[in-house]
Write a protein that holds these residues in place. Sequence first.
Motif: not given
Length: 126
Positions: A59-69, A74-88
């Motif tokens: 992860y880039t430092n700006a999202v560590k601890g907040r985002f999870t990839i 089996a479903k050929n799917t990628l996810y990005l869970q984004m928590n504690s979102l900021r305007p930036t």
Amino acid sequence: QVQLVESGGGSVQDGGSLKLTCAASGYTYSRLCMGWFRQTPGKERKVVAAIENDGTTNYTNAVKGRFTISRDKAKNTLYLQMNSLRPTDTAMYYCAADLRGGPGCYERVREGDLDFRGRGTQVTVS
């Protein structure tokens, strides 16, 4: 030819959460490097996160601890869970991938050196 289609973007308030999805198709070779990058108008792309074929994540430092990839092979799917979102975090988010395998997936996402990308999904945090 790999096709990537992102979904899940939207508008949320500061501190909110979103989960992005990237549906991949058009390939049979399973050694994918996949990742997310984001871009705002007039600015350079910035890597967000990447996942190697063996499941290693970076992860880039700006999202560590907040985002999870994560990825569901089996479903050929990628996810990005984004928590504690900021305007930036407001940006167009893109999914990218290549079939080259091997290490260095995060670096390739960072450098824009992946072979395939989706059309993006907009995330707006206010």
